[in-house]
Design an enzyme around this catalytic site. Structure first.
Site, PDB file in Angstrom:
ATOM      1  N   ARG A  88     -61.243  36.811  11.850  1.00 37.42           N
ATOM      2  CA  ARG A  88     -60.085  37.041  12.734  1.00 37.42           C
ATOM      3  C   ARG A  88     -58.999  36.015  12.475  1.00 37.42           C
ATOM      4  O   ARG A  88     -57.817  36.282  12.679  1.00 37.42           O
ATOM      5  CB  ARG A  88     -60.527  36.959  14.208  1.00 37.42           C
ATOM      6  CG  ARG A  88     -61.418  38.103  14.646  1.00 37.42           C
ATOM      7  CD  ARG A  88     -61.492  38.217  16.158  1.00 37.42           C
ATOM      8  NE  ARG A  88     -62.160  37.092  16.798  1.00 37.42           N
ATOM      9  CZ  ARG A  88     -63.481  36.983  16.955  1.00 37.42           C
ATOM     10  NH1 ARG A  88     -64.271  37.956  16.521  1.00 37.42           N
ATOM     11  NH2 ARG A  88     -64.019  35.938  17.555  1.00 37.42           N
ATOM     12  N   SER A 117     -77.436  39.707  13.366  1.00 37.72           N
ATOM     13  CA  SER A 117     -76.865  39.724  14.713  1.00 37.72           C
ATOM     14  C   SER A 117     -77.675  40.557  15.699  1.00 37.72           C
ATOM     15  O   SER A 117     -77.162  41.444  16.347  1.00 37.72           O
ATOM     16  CB  SER A 117     -75.438  40.270  14.638  1.00 37.72           C
ATOM     17  OG  SER A 117     -74.757  39.998  15.843  1.00 37.72           O
ATOM     18  N   CYS A 121     -82.650  37.157  22.461  1.00 32.95           N
ATOM     19  CA  CYS A 121     -82.931  36.883  23.874  1.00 32.95           C
ATOM     20  C   CYS A 121     -83.535  38.109  24.566  1.00 32.95           C
ATOM     21  O   CYS A 121     -84.127  37.988  25.644  1.00 32.95           O
ATOM     22  CB  CYS A 121     -81.649  36.468  24.600  1.00 32.95           C
ATOM     23  SG  CYS A 121     -80.825  35.113  23.761  1.00 32.95           S
ATOM     24  N   THR A 158     -71.190  18.330   8.645  1.00 30.04           N
ATOM     25  CA  THR A 158     -72.365  17.513   8.326  1.00 30.04           C
ATOM     26  C   THR A 158     -71.900  16.277   7.548  1.00 30.04           C
ATOM     27  O   THR A 158     -70.686  16.050   7.375  1.00 30.04           O
ATOM     28  CB  THR A 158     -73.357  18.303   7.449  1.00 30.04           C
ATOM     29  OG1 THR A 158     -72.743  18.528   6.179  1.00 30.04           O
ATOM     30  CG2 THR A 158     -73.750  19.629   8.078  1.00 30.04           C
ATOM     31  N   ALA A 201     -72.621  22.792  10.085  1.00 27.85           N
ATOM     32  CA  ALA A 201     -73.870  23.342  10.649  1.00 27.85           C
ATOM     33  C   ALA A 201     -73.696  23.577  12.145  1.00 27.85           C
ATOM     34  O   ALA A 201     -72.953  22.846  12.817  1.00 27.85           O
ATOM     35  CB  ALA A 201     -75.039  22.396  10.388  1.00 27.85           C
ATOM     36  N   TYR A 209     -65.647  35.045  48.948  1.00 24.21           N
ATOM     37  CA  TYR A 209     -66.610  35.346  50.016  1.00 24.21           C
ATOM     38  C   TYR A 209     -66.374  36.721  50.634  1.00 24.21           C
ATOM     39  O   TYR A 209     -65.250  37.072  50.999  1.00 24.21           O
ATOM     40  CB  TYR A 209     -66.540  34.287  51.138  1.00 24.21           C
ATOM     41  CG  TYR A 209     -67.143  34.796  52.429  1.00 24.21           C
ATOM     42  CD1 TYR A 209     -68.482  35.176  52.462  1.00 24.21           C
ATOM     43  CD2 TYR A 209     -66.380  34.953  53.583  1.00 24.21           C
ATOM     44  CE1 TYR A 209     -69.046  35.696  53.620  1.00 24.21           C
ATOM     45  CE2 TYR A 209     -66.937  35.467  54.747  1.00 24.21           C
ATOM     46  CZ  TYR A 209     -68.277  35.837  54.754  1.00 24.21           C
ATOM     47  OH  TYR A 209     -68.821  36.360  55.888  1.00 24.21           O
TER      48      TYR A 209
HETATM   49  P1  FAD Z   1     -80.768  32.021  15.183  1.00 23.60           P
HETATM   50  O1  FAD Z   1     -80.046  32.903  16.105  1.00 23.60           O
HETATM   51  O2  FAD Z   1     -82.233  31.879  15.334  1.00 23.60           O
HETATM   52  O3  FAD Z   1     -80.458  32.494  13.715  1.00 23.60           O
HETATM   53  C1  FAD Z   1     -80.956  31.835  12.596  1.00 23.60           C
HETATM   54  C2  FAD Z   1     -81.191  32.832  11.498  1.00 23.60           C
HETATM   55  O4  FAD Z   1     -81.190  32.129  10.272  1.00 23.60           O
HETATM   56  C3  FAD Z   1     -82.550  33.507  11.587  1.00 23.60           C
HETATM   57  O5  FAD Z   1     -82.419  34.904  11.714  1.00 23.60           O
HETATM   58  C4  FAD Z   1     -83.243  33.122  10.280  1.00 23.60           C
HETATM   59  O6  FAD Z   1     -83.950  34.207   9.725  1.00 23.60           O
HETATM   60  C5  FAD Z   1     -82.081  32.746   9.389  1.00 23.60           C
HETATM   61  N1  FAD Z   1     -82.430  31.774   8.360  1.00 23.60           N
HETATM   62  C6  FAD Z   1     -83.051  30.587   8.508  1.00 23.60           C
HETATM   63  N2  FAD Z   1     -83.164  29.963   7.321  1.00 23.60           N
HETATM   64  C7  FAD Z   1     -82.616  30.778   6.409  1.00 23.60           C
HETATM   65  C8  FAD Z   1     -82.438  30.691   4.998  1.00 23.60           C
HETATM   66  N3  FAD Z   1     -82.865  29.649   4.315  1.00 23.60           N
HETATM   67  N4  FAD Z   1     -81.834  31.714   4.392  1.00 23.60           N
HETATM   68  C9  FAD Z   1     -81.385  32.783   5.067  1.00 23.60           C
HETATM   69  N5  FAD Z   1     -81.520  32.920   6.383  1.00 23.60           N
HETATM   70  C10 FAD Z   1     -82.132  31.930   7.050  1.00 23.60           C
HETATM   71  N6  FAD Z   1     -81.165  31.444  24.429  1.00 23.60           N
HETATM   72  C11 FAD Z   1     -80.476  31.584  25.561  1.00 23.60           C
HETATM   73  O7  FAD Z   1     -79.458  30.912  25.744  1.00 23.60           O
HETATM   74  N7  FAD Z   1     -80.875  32.464  26.527  1.00 23.60           N
HETATM   75  C12 FAD Z   1     -81.980  33.244  26.372  1.00 23.60           C
HETATM   76  O8  FAD Z   1     -82.306  34.053  27.252  1.00 23.60           O
HETATM   77  C13 FAD Z   1     -82.736  33.111  25.194  1.00 23.60           C
HETATM   78  N8  FAD Z   1     -83.850  33.845  25.007  1.00 23.60           N
HETATM   79  C14 FAD Z   1     -84.523  33.731  23.825  1.00 23.60           C
HETATM   80  C15 FAD Z   1     -85.655  34.524  23.632  1.00 23.60           C
HETATM   81  C16 FAD Z   1     -86.343  34.440  22.457  1.00 23.60           C
HETATM   82  C17 FAD Z   1     -87.576  35.263  22.264  1.00 23.60           C
HETATM   83  C18 FAD Z   1     -85.894  33.562  21.425  1.00 23.60           C
HETATM   84  C19 FAD Z   1     -86.632  33.485  20.112  1.00 23.60           C
HETATM   85  C20 FAD Z   1     -84.787  32.779  21.607  1.00 23.60           C
HETATM   86  C21 FAD Z   1     -84.085  32.842  22.803  1.00 23.60           C
HETATM   87  N9  FAD Z   1     -82.975  32.059  23.048  1.00 23.60           N
HETATM   88  C22 FAD Z   1     -82.280  32.181  24.216  1.00 23.60           C
HETATM   89  C23 FAD Z   1     -82.514  31.057  22.059  1.00 23.60           C
HETATM   90  C24 FAD Z   1     -81.370  31.597  21.228  1.00 23.60           C
HETATM   91  O9  FAD Z   1     -81.764  32.815  20.683  1.00 23.60           O
HETATM   92  C25 FAD Z   1     -81.032  30.608  20.160  1.00 23.60           C
HETATM   93  O10 FAD Z   1     -80.622  29.413  20.773  1.00 23.60           O
HETATM   94  C26 FAD Z   1     -79.910  31.069  19.247  1.00 23.60           C
HETATM   95  O11 FAD Z   1     -80.230  32.302  18.687  1.00 23.60           O
HETATM   96  C27 FAD Z   1     -79.666  30.032  18.172  1.00 23.60           C
HETATM   97  O12 FAD Z   1     -78.744  30.508  17.245  1.00 23.60           O
HETATM   98  P2  FAD Z   1     -78.786  30.034  15.740  1.00 23.60           P
HETATM   99  O13 FAD Z   1     -77.686  30.739  15.056  1.00 23.60           O
HETATM  100  O14 FAD Z   1     -78.850  28.576  15.672  1.00 23.60           O
HETATM  101  O15 FAD Z   1     -80.179  30.560  15.197  1.00 23.60           O
END
Ligand code: FAD
Length: 808
Positions: A35, A52, A56, A288, A295, A441
């Protein structure tokens, strides 16, 4: 084979951004970057098969609250390409980063091909992976983790193809508790084991106790302060979780949810700076230690907004926002991430559990001086149907009143109150700001004095010296002080339960009975939630007394005091625990099967006895030991009721009650049939002197409701709003709110010798009502276990509207 992809790119003059990880942080960064800058070539590499997706939502998909997998997929690679011109490669894992030549090596997981991609900017959003310690026996039992859609499908497949009846969830954090609830939705018995003495480490223990109550009420068994040691498969093929205390949990599946650790391998191997807990170190612009590499998300170390110290917070909100910031920065904007407050919410059955900022456990590691208050206001106007309380703990710095943290548990709107406090914290606000906040309220939504305002009023009163306070865990200190503990609730409330050593003068009588309170003592006041004691505090201070009010009142005190043993005892009645107990404490001698049920609270020993009789071999007698004094009466009653069982002796051995029983088998059919308690009518049970106060389950009440065996009267002690409101009420139940019942027990005189069932929302107000009736001489009072919550959950019918008067 490594293919250099440089020439594949349409316009090689374009600056290239590569994003590792295509879910929360990565997908947000990609979309915003597009965007802001059309002139970039953006590629997202995702190891998994989906981009995507809603991680959660995964527990709710397992519980089939979310029915279709498709609903979890928020975007597809095709949509990213069509809408944003972003190239998403799923099933591609980034293996290494060459910082000198600014390229990465990627493996295509479908065909094993290795490729290299150049970058000008690299954004790492690899998330965090579940912690999986190398437990002994791990590979022999069905253990699951939950991070992505394939994980959830594995769990669903195991449940459906193995007829799973029992699951053990290891870890009582967000994911563990969401899984516990969703497994219960599928009709599976659940036990949560937790290393700490509480679930939800983000809360302080006394607030977590409300979560414990909710879990137990919904049939989730809790094993606290007992870390998992190993797994085992028995010779019969049963799976066991073995805990450090030696506990053996027989189970059909295990969910491992003990926390997450940052996925830092790529960054570490590339030589980027890593923090002490393994997080990638970034500056306020998500950069970083290499200026071309950024990151975001669960993998990074960020600043705690309150302490300004480094921390890691694995939550979706911060990950998404950091993704936007990094996009801004690459687009040349000066955006910054100012720190994380850790605002979070989780649904635990009917309880919303929410918190923000620091809790006391964290604060105790800082130099900050703080105070805390508790309030229990309703989520909206009490006179509008369906109001439920929110218990809110507010922690603030002294003497300036700056808000340091808040925790809340309650009905709908609990999370929004924490959101408001989080917003105030973001602007370094104080408790005095909470007093002044102008919040929306109308009766269905709130109160003219919102719970957030209330917390502000109370905290301000404390800071201004208008209401000195004491805390639920200070009793020992107070008792050894020159002090009086004064319960200003009514005499009836005092009778039902009070703090040890407290005297009772109700707030309404205080003016006339002032001469009973010595001037030379410190007076420690309390009432149910803190309000009446506040009025009394103000009165007594003006009369020259040294007074303190128990913040959170008796309600908090009572809940906070439950011990791990008491919580375990509540679980003790459940079948699987009894089975475990029997197995663990069974000794087989020539003549006897011996069970040591010492330590189990009633009805645990009786349940152990019944279960053991069911499997007692024909040539043996059952010898059962118990320490609960209630066991004597219950084993005698049980033997009287069951002609097929003979109580051979009942006495004491080394201070323990010991009963010896045998099956009085007379026919071949009975040898074959397991001994089941014979069903007796209520009248027959009463005839042998059952206790005057007992519980009635929703199923027993429902079965007997329209029969000749129906209880004489059902009394609903909730408020008229609850009775006539959304939750409805049990057919033919009469409304008599607790307060009214206390003042008008005589109205029930005609039922004195009859079976009376008392009902409330969760079973706690009705327990008070039941005790009150027993004290007033009623002979057969029964409390509906789990109240309307369990009634609803069992799917039994309710009526709305109906009888408004309480004339009996
Ligand atoms: P992620 O969203 O986990 O994405 C990281 C992605 O990177 C993964 O898909 C992984 O496959 C990919 N990856 C890693 N290494 C590599 C590599 N070397 N090459 C290519 N791809 C790679 N948070 C809330 O705030 N509220 C909630 O209700 C909540 N519920 C949750 C329920 C569950 C079951 C889980 C697992 C998590 C929940 N979370 C919740 C936490 C939230 O999902 C995470 O905080 C958030 O998704 C973090 O985002 P991220 O981009 O750091 O990592």
């Amino acid at each position: 084979m490594i293919t250099h992809l440089k020439n594949v790119i349409a316009d090689s003059k374009m600056e290239k951004v590569i994003i590792v990880g295509g879910v929360a942080g990565g997908a947000s960064a990609a979309a915003r970057l597009r965007r802001l800058r059309e002139d970039l070539e953006i590629t997202v590499l995702e190891r998994g098969p989906f981009v995507s997706f809603a991680n959660c939502g995964l527990p709710y998909y397992v519980g089939q609250v979310i029915k279709e997998e498709e609903r979890l997929k928020l975007m597809t690679p095709e949509k990213f390409l069509d809408r944003f011109n972003i190239n998403i490669k799923i099933d591609h894992e980034v293996k290494s980063i060459d910082r000198i030549n600014k390229n990465i090596t990627v493996e295509s997981l479908k065909d094993g091909d290795m490729i290299q991609l150049d970058y000008d900017y690299l954004i790492l959003s690899p998330g965090a992976s579940p912690i999986v310690p190398p437990f002994t026996g791990m590979n022999d039992v069905p253990v699951f983790i939950l991070r992505n859609i394939p994980d959830s499908n594995k769990i669903i497949h195991h449940i459906e193809s193995n007829n799973v009846k029992h699951a053990t969830v290891i870890g009582g954090g967000f994911i563990g508790l969401e899984m516990a609830e969703n497994l219960r939705h599928r009709g599976i018995k659940v036990k949560v084991t937790e290393m700490l003495d509480q679930v939800m480490a983000s809360l302080d223990k006394e607030i977590a106790q409300f979560v414990h109550q909710e879990l137990l009420l919904n049939g989730v068994c809790l094993q606290l302060e007992d870390p998992v040691d190993s797994f085992e498969v028995s010779s019969e093929g049963f799976n066991y979780v073995i805990t450090k205390s030696g506990g053996r949990i027989k189970t059909d599946m295990i969910i491992l949810a003990i926390g997450v650790k940052p996925e830092n391998q790529l960054a570490e191997e590339a030589g980027l700076d890593i923090g002490p807990k393994g997080h990638i170190i970034v500056d306020e612009q998500m950069r970083t230690s290499d200026p071309s590499i950024f990151a975001v998300g669960d993998a990074i170390q960020i600043k705690n907004f309150v302490t300004k110290k480094p921390t890691g917070v694995p939550l979706a909100g911060p990950a998404n926002k950091q993704g936007r910031i990094v996009a801004d920065v690459i687009a040349g904007r000066n955006s910054r991430y100012n720190g994380v407050l850790g605002a979070s919410v989780v649904k635990v059955f009917d309880l919303t559990v929410s918190s923000v900022g620091l809790n006391e456990k964290e604060l105790s590691k800082t130099e900050l001086k703080y105070e805390k208050i508790y309030v229990h206001p309703n989520n909206h106007a009490g006179y509008y149907p369906g109001a439920v309380p929110i218990t809110l703990k507010l922690i603030f710095e002294t003497p300036n009143g700056k808000i340091l943290g808040a925790q809340a548990v309650g009905g709908s709107g609990t999370d929004k109150r924490i959101d408001v406090i989080s917003t105030v914290m973001k602007f370094d606000g104080t408790v005095f700001d909470l007093e002044e906040l102008e919040l929306t309220y109308a009766p269905p939504y709130g109160s003219a004095k919102d719970p957030v305002n209330m917390a502000g009023f109370v905290a301000s009163n404390v800071l201004k010296g208008d209401m000195p306070i004491w805390h639920w865990n200070e009793l020992a200190k107070i008792q050894s002080n020159n002090s009086i503990i004064l319960d200003v609730r009514t005499a009836d409330e005092y009778e039902i339960g009070t703090i040890e050593g407290a005297i009772n003068i109700s707030d309404l009588e205080l003016r006339n009975r002032l001469n009973e309170i010595p001037q030379n003592k410190n007076i420690y006041l309390f009432c149910e939630v803190g309000f009446r004691a506040y009025l009394s505090t103000r009165f007594l201070i003006q009369k020259g007394y040294q007074v303190k009010n128990l913040t959170g009142g008796y309600k908090l005190y009572k809940t906070a005091k439950a011990t791990t043993e008491e919580i375990a005892a509540e679980c003790g009645a459940s079948e699987e625990v009894i089975e475990e107990f029997i197995e663990k404490k069974r000794k087989i001698t020539e003549d006897y099967i011996e069970i040591d049920a010492s330590g189990l609270a009633c009805p645990g020993p009786l349940n152990a006895l019944i279960k053991s009789l069911e499997i007692l071999p024909e040539n043996k007698k059952l010898k059962i030991y118990a320490t609960d004094p209630g066991f004597k009466a219950s084993v005698e009653a049980y033997a009287k009721l069951n002609e097929a069982v003979k109580l051979l002796s009942l006495g004491k051995e080394e201070g323990k009650l010991v009963a010896i029983l045998e099956k009085g088998i007379t026919t071949h059919e009975e040898i074959e049939a397991p001994v089941k308690p014979e069903k007796k009518t209520r009248k027959q049970i009463r005839a042998i002197g059952a206790p005057t106060l007992s519980n009635i389950t929703a199923s027993e009440l429902y079965e007997r409701m329209d029969s000749a065996e129906a209880p004489a009267i059902l009394i609903d002690v909730r408020t008229p709003q609850e009775y006539h409101g959304r939750t409805g009420h049990v057919k033919n139940s009469k409304l008599m709110p607790l307060g009214e019942l206390m003042n008008n027990v005589d109205a029930l005189e005609q039922y004195k010798d009859e079976e009376i069932v008392v009902i409330c929302h969760s079973g706690s107000r009705s327990a008070m009502a039941a005790q009150l009736l027993v004290r007033a001489g009623f002979k057969d009072v029964r409390n509906l276990t789990g109240g309307m919550i369990i009634w609803h959950r069992s799917g039994y019918p309710v009526e709305n509207g109906g009888v408004k008067s309480t004339n009996y």
